[in-house]
Design a protein around this motif. Sequence first.
Motif, PDB file in Angstrom:
ATOM      1  N   MET A   5       0.822  -1.206   0.000  1.00 29.29           N
ATOM      2  CA  MET A   5       0.000   0.000   0.000  1.00 29.29           C
ATOM      3  C   MET A   5       0.857   1.258   0.000  1.00 29.29           C
ATOM      4  N   LEU A   6       1.904   1.270   0.832  1.00 30.68           N
ATOM      5  CA  LEU A   6       2.799   2.423   0.872  1.00 30.68           C
ATOM      6  C   LEU A   6       3.471   2.642  -0.482  1.00 30.68           C
ATOM      7  N   GLY A   7       3.953   1.563  -1.076  1.00 35.91           N
ATOM      8  CA  GLY A   7       4.631   1.677  -2.359  1.00 35.91           C
ATOM      9  C   GLY A   7       3.731   2.171  -3.470  1.00 35.91           C
ATOM     10  N   SER A   8       2.436   1.820  -3.402  1.00 36.13           N
ATOM     11  CA  SER A   8       1.504   2.225  -4.455  1.00 36.13           C
ATOM     12  C   SER A   8       1.278   3.729  -4.489  1.00 36.13           C
ATOM     13  N   ALA A   9       1.672   4.430  -3.429  1.00 34.88           N
ATOM     14  CA  ALA A   9       1.497   5.888  -3.395  1.00 34.88           C
ATOM     15  C   ALA A   9       2.576   6.609  -4.202  1.00 34.88           C
ATOM     16  N   PHE A  10       3.664   5.899  -4.550  1.00 29.71           N
ATOM     17  CA  PHE A  10       4.784   6.541  -5.245  1.00 29.71           C
ATOM     18  C   PHE A  10       4.581   6.458  -6.754  1.00 29.71           C
ATOM     19  N   ASP A 123      -3.670  -7.479 -11.988  1.00 28.67           N
ATOM     20  CA  ASP A 123      -3.274  -6.527 -10.940  1.00 28.67           C
ATOM     21  C   ASP A 123      -3.099  -7.238  -9.599  1.00 28.67           C
ATOM     22  N   GLY A 124      -3.997  -8.161  -9.299  1.00 34.49           N
ATOM     23  CA  GLY A 124      -3.901  -8.901  -8.051  1.00 34.49           C
ATOM     24  C   GLY A 124      -2.613  -9.712  -7.963  1.00 34.49           C
ATOM     25  N   LEU A 125      -2.242 -10.347  -9.066  1.00 32.89           N
ATOM     26  CA  LEU A 125      -1.013 -11.142  -9.093  1.00 32.89           C
ATOM     27  C   LEU A 125       0.228 -10.254  -8.959  1.00 32.89           C
ATOM     28  N   CYS A 130       4.637  -8.415  -5.513  1.00 28.70           N
ATOM     29  CA  CYS A 130       5.363  -7.350  -4.799  1.00 28.70           C
ATOM     30  C   CYS A 130       5.518  -7.725  -3.327  1.00 28.70           C
ATOM     31  N   ALA A 131       4.444  -8.230  -2.742  1.00 28.89           N
ATOM     32  CA  ALA A 131       4.477  -8.598  -1.324  1.00 28.89           C
ATOM     33  C   ALA A 131       5.462  -9.731  -1.073  1.00 28.89           C
ATOM     34  N   ALA A 132       5.388 -10.786  -1.890  1.00 28.09           N
ATOM     35  CA  ALA A 132       6.217 -11.968  -1.661  1.00 28.09           C
ATOM     36  C   ALA A 132       7.696 -11.697  -1.942  1.00 28.09           C
ATOM     37  N   THR A 133       7.980 -11.160  -3.126  1.00 29.54           N
ATOM     38  CA  THR A 133       9.392 -10.930  -3.477  1.00 29.54           C
ATOM     39  C   THR A 133      10.022  -9.865  -2.579  1.00 29.54           C
ATOM     40  N   GLY A 134       9.244  -8.845  -2.242  1.00 33.79           N
ATOM     41  CA  GLY A 134       9.758  -7.792  -1.371  1.00 33.79           C
ATOM     42  C   GLY A 134      10.101  -8.308   0.008  1.00 33.79           C
ATOM     43  N   TYR A 135       9.209  -9.108   0.575  1.00 26.56           N
ATOM     44  CA  TYR A 135       9.435  -9.622   1.934  1.00 26.56           C
ATOM     45  C   TYR A 135      10.635 -10.566   1.980  1.00 26.56           C
ATOM     46  N   PHE A 136      10.639 -11.577   1.114  1.00 24.36           N
ATOM     47  CA  PHE A 136      11.716 -12.572   1.160  1.00 24.36           C
ATOM     48  C   PHE A 136      13.060 -11.969   0.748  1.00 24.36           C
ATOM     49  N   MET A 152       7.285  -2.526   0.220  1.00 23.47           N
ATOM     50  CA  MET A 152       7.113  -1.120  -0.115  1.00 23.47           C
ATOM     51  C   MET A 152       8.044  -0.719  -1.259  1.00 23.47           C
ATOM     52  N   PHE A 153       9.329  -1.093  -1.194  1.00 25.00           N
ATOM     53  CA  PHE A 153      10.276  -0.718  -2.236  1.00 25.00           C
ATOM     54  C   PHE A 153       9.923  -1.372  -3.573  1.00 25.00           C
ATOM     55  N   ILE A 154       9.554  -2.660  -3.539  1.00 25.70           N
ATOM     56  CA  ILE A 154       9.192  -3.345  -4.789  1.00 25.70           C
ATOM     57  C   ILE A 154       7.917  -2.757  -5.376  1.00 25.70           C
ATOM     58  N   SER A 155       6.927  -2.483  -4.524  1.00 22.10           N
ATOM     59  CA  SER A 155       5.674  -1.889  -4.987  1.00 22.10           C
ATOM     60  C   SER A 155       5.918  -0.503  -5.569  1.00 22.10           C
TER      61      SER A 155
END
Length: 289
Positions: A5-10, A123-125, A130-136, A152-155
Amino acid sequence: VLGVMLGSAFTPDIVGQAGSWVVSIVVLLVFVVVVTAILTWGFQKFAGMPKRESLLAATPGGFGEMILIAESYGIDVRSISLIHATRVMFTVMLIPVYFRIFEGYTPPDVSPMGAIGDMGMTDGLILAACAATGYFGAKRLGIPAAALMGPMFISALVHLMGWTQAKPPGELVNLAQIVIGTNVGCRFVGVERRQLINPVGVGIVGAAITLGLAMLAAEALHQLTQLDYHALWISFAPGGLAEMTLISLAMDIDTAFVSTHHIVRILFIVMAISVVTRVLFGKPDHDSN
């Protein structure tokens, strides 16, 4: 969810405005130093706290880092953790109430988030990736708060590249708000009432002083730069990154602006506090992992 969500604001439009944030970010860093110095002195003078404990309790951010540093110096972390938990909870509770009662501020009826049923499969995928790759990825690199910072960075990268304009569905964001609020309250589990009086009182006073100074700084910056006063105050408020960003989201205040300022604040504190404690207190008694 919060990181995506944070990343989507950029968006590209938002990044184009980032140059106008330099002044407020510099003032924020000075503000952090001044507030920490004032509260450290006040906690020692009026609450009778030892020098080490007062500094770690006064620093407006980096809750986990303050606890780890306290443990490395053999300091009892209970009062420090209670003061920081109180700071966050008081800030989170006060800001929306203040804006609603004293300024009559109400967010627009239209939510900035979409609904699960309206989101396309692609969009959902992308958001899930973004969530999975960013976290791991962040966890493997040892980045602090990997579950938040990595997604956040990946998004942000994905949205800046224009691969999607989607945001996490409102249902998931609302659930995240419930989890965050519950988590703050759960920090008081197992604490006896008699143990709460002094740390909670110190935490409330410290948060009130910081919020008052943040209000003054926000008003001065607003007059100087014409940046939005509401966004400035929330950006300078002594809450957590996730909590303050969710407040800005709920109130439809510039999320990218708020989250950027809190990220800079936390990174600055994390980098500075370890240096300051070594200079003032010497080498830690033992390492804390």
